[in-house]
Enzyme design. Structure first.
Site, PDB file in Angstrom:
ATOM      1  N   ASN A 113       0.844  -1.195   0.000  1.00  0.00           N
ATOM      2  CA  ASN A 113       0.000   0.000   0.000  1.00  0.00           C
ATOM      3  C   ASN A 113       0.882   1.249   0.000  1.00  0.00           C
ATOM      4  O   ASN A 113       1.940   1.281   0.639  1.00  0.00           O
ATOM      5  CB  ASN A 113      -1.003  -0.004   1.155  1.00  0.00           C
ATOM      6  CG  ASN A 113      -0.395  -0.196   2.523  1.00  0.00           C
ATOM      7  OD1 ASN A 113       0.626  -0.866   2.676  1.00  0.00           O
ATOM      8  ND2 ASN A 113      -1.018   0.380   3.526  1.00  0.00           N
TER       9      ASN A 113
ATOM     10  N   GLU B  33       0.394   5.258   0.590  1.00  0.00           N
ATOM     11  CA  GLU B  33      -0.539   6.294   1.046  1.00  0.00           C
ATOM     12  C   GLU B  33      -0.111   7.672   0.553  1.00  0.00           C
ATOM     13  O   GLU B  33       0.983   7.864   0.010  1.00  0.00           O
ATOM     14  CB  GLU B  33      -0.626   6.257   2.572  1.00  0.00           C
ATOM     15  CG  GLU B  33      -1.195   4.925   3.053  1.00  0.00           C
ATOM     16  CD  GLU B  33      -1.464   4.861   4.539  1.00  0.00           C
ATOM     17  OE1 GLU B  33      -0.961   5.716   5.294  1.00  0.00           O
ATOM     18  OE2 GLU B  33      -2.184   3.925   4.959  1.00  0.00           O
TER      19      GLU B  33
ATOM     20  N   CYS C 280      -4.016   0.692  -2.573  1.00  0.00           N
ATOM     21  CA  CYS C 280      -3.879  -0.532  -1.767  1.00  0.00           C
ATOM     22  C   CYS C 280      -2.818  -1.461  -2.365  1.00  0.00           C
ATOM     23  O   CYS C 280      -2.509  -1.388  -3.564  1.00  0.00           O
ATOM     24  CB  CYS C 280      -5.201  -1.284  -1.734  1.00  0.00           C
ATOM     25  SG  CYS C 280      -6.523  -0.462  -0.851  1.00  0.00           S
TER      26      CYS C 280
ATOM     27  N   GLU D 185      -2.978  -4.593  -3.077  1.00  0.00           N
ATOM     28  CA  GLU D 185      -3.499  -5.474  -4.137  1.00  0.00           C
ATOM     29  C   GLU D 185      -3.462  -4.774  -5.488  1.00  0.00           C
ATOM     30  O   GLU D 185      -3.040  -5.334  -6.505  1.00  0.00           O
ATOM     31  CB  GLU D 185      -4.956  -5.860  -3.855  1.00  0.00           C
ATOM     32  CG  GLU D 185      -5.195  -6.633  -2.592  1.00  0.00           C
ATOM     33  CD  GLU D 185      -5.442  -5.754  -1.370  1.00  0.00           C
ATOM     34  OE1 GLU D 185      -4.812  -4.675  -1.245  1.00  0.00           O
ATOM     35  OE2 GLU D 185      -6.249  -6.164  -0.523  1.00  0.00           O
TER      36      GLU D 185
ATOM     37  N   CYS E 172     -10.405  -4.802   0.214  1.00  0.00           N
ATOM     38  CA  CYS E 172     -11.488  -3.813   0.196  1.00  0.00           C
ATOM     39  C   CYS E 172     -12.300  -3.972  -1.092  1.00  0.00           C
ATOM     40  O   CYS E 172     -11.883  -4.640  -2.040  1.00  0.00           O
ATOM     41  CB  CYS E 172     -10.915  -2.398   0.315  1.00  0.00           C
ATOM     42  SG  CYS E 172     -10.179  -1.761  -1.202  1.00  0.00           S
TER      43      CYS E 172
ATOM     44  N   CYS F 177     -10.594  -2.973  -4.430  1.00  0.00           N
ATOM     45  CA  CYS F 177      -9.613  -3.973  -4.894  1.00  0.00           C
ATOM     46  C   CYS F 177     -10.318  -5.217  -5.427  1.00  0.00           C
ATOM     47  O   CYS F 177      -9.867  -5.819  -6.402  1.00  0.00           O
ATOM     48  CB  CYS F 177      -8.659  -4.339  -3.765  1.00  0.00           C
ATOM     49  SG  CYS F 177      -7.483  -3.018  -3.425  1.00  0.00           S
TER      50      CYS F 177
HETATM   51  N1  THU Z   1      -5.314  -1.380   2.438  1.00  0.00           N
HETATM   52  C1  THU Z   1      -4.781  -2.208   1.512  1.00  0.00           C
HETATM   53  O1  THU Z   1      -3.622  -2.062   1.115  1.00  0.00           O
HETATM   54  N2  THU Z   1      -5.560  -3.212   1.031  1.00  0.00           N
HETATM   55  C2  THU Z   1      -6.880  -3.398   1.358  1.00  0.00           C
HETATM   56  O2  THU Z   1      -7.537  -4.269   0.811  1.00  0.00           O
HETATM   57  C3  THU Z   1      -7.499  -2.540   2.364  1.00  0.00           C
HETATM   58  C4  THU Z   1      -6.644  -1.494   2.970  1.00  0.00           C
HETATM   59  C5  THU Z   1      -4.491  -0.276   2.944  1.00  0.00           C
HETATM   60  C6  THU Z   1      -4.985   1.100   2.561  1.00  0.00           C
HETATM   61  C7  THU Z   1      -4.413   1.949   3.655  1.00  0.00           C
HETATM   62  O3  THU Z   1      -3.101   2.346   3.323  1.00  0.00           O
HETATM   63  C8  THU Z   1      -4.338   1.027   4.866  1.00  0.00           C
HETATM   64  O4  THU Z   1      -4.471  -0.287   4.357  1.00  0.00           O
HETATM   65  C9  THU Z   1      -5.407   1.280   5.905  1.00  0.00           C
HETATM   66  O5  THU Z   1      -6.665   1.270   5.349  1.00  0.00           O
END
Ligand code: THU
Length: 137
Positions: free
Chosen positions: A45, A47, A56, A58, A91, A94
């Site tokens: 991920n 940010e 994310c 994925e 999520c 994704c």
């Molecule tokens: N996140 C992912 O990388 N994958 C997911 O399927 C859900 C959330 C990340 C996004 C963010 O940087 C952190 O997790 C908290 O939500």
């Protein structure tokens, strides 16, 4: 996939997780896509201070896959990993991307850093994804 292959897949995803750029949530996620030729494409991920721009793990891995000229039929399995008590599932955003870029029955391993895991598929994670449905009357 045997236990040794699965263990390696989880470890590759765990290494990718270590590259997570998540100063805001401090929640690191890793992903690894195992190709049929034995190679891996990884993601984490990423940010942003404008939170909604976060990508994310994925989607990072899947977009790397497409941009490397790799297609769904080349994919053996995908793993997603987080440092949680039990595995986390992707999520909704994704899942929709996975539904488009992976075959329905591709093995998806949801894992934790302590190597708990749950096997699934995108068909199971996102039935009725946005696409033309099969069997309409
Ligand atoms: N996140 C992912 O990388 N994958 C997911 O399927 C859900 C959330 C990340 C996004 C963010 O940087 C952190 O997790 C908290 O939500």
């Amino acid at each position: 996939m045997d236990a040794i292959q699965k263990n390696e897949l989880i470890e590759v995803a765990q290494k990718a997780r270590s590259f997570s750029y998540s100063p805001y949530s401090k929640f690191k996620v890793g992903a690894a896509i195992l190709l049929k030729d034995g190679s891996y494409i990884t993601g984490c991920n990423v940010e942003n201070v404008s939170y909604g721009l976060t990508n994310c793990a994925e989607r990072t891995a899947l977009f790397k896959m497409v941009s490397a000229g790799v297609t769904k039929d080349d994919v053996e399995a995908m793993c997603i990993i987080a440092d949680t008590e039990l595995p986390v599932s992707p999520c909704g955003a994704c899942r929709q991307v996975m539904a488009e870029l992976l075959n329905k029955d591709t093995l998806i391993v949801l894992a934790t850093t302590s190597k708990k895991f749950k096997d699934t598929t995108i068909e199971e994670l996102l039935p009725y994804a946005f696409e033309e449905i099969e069997n309409a009357d």
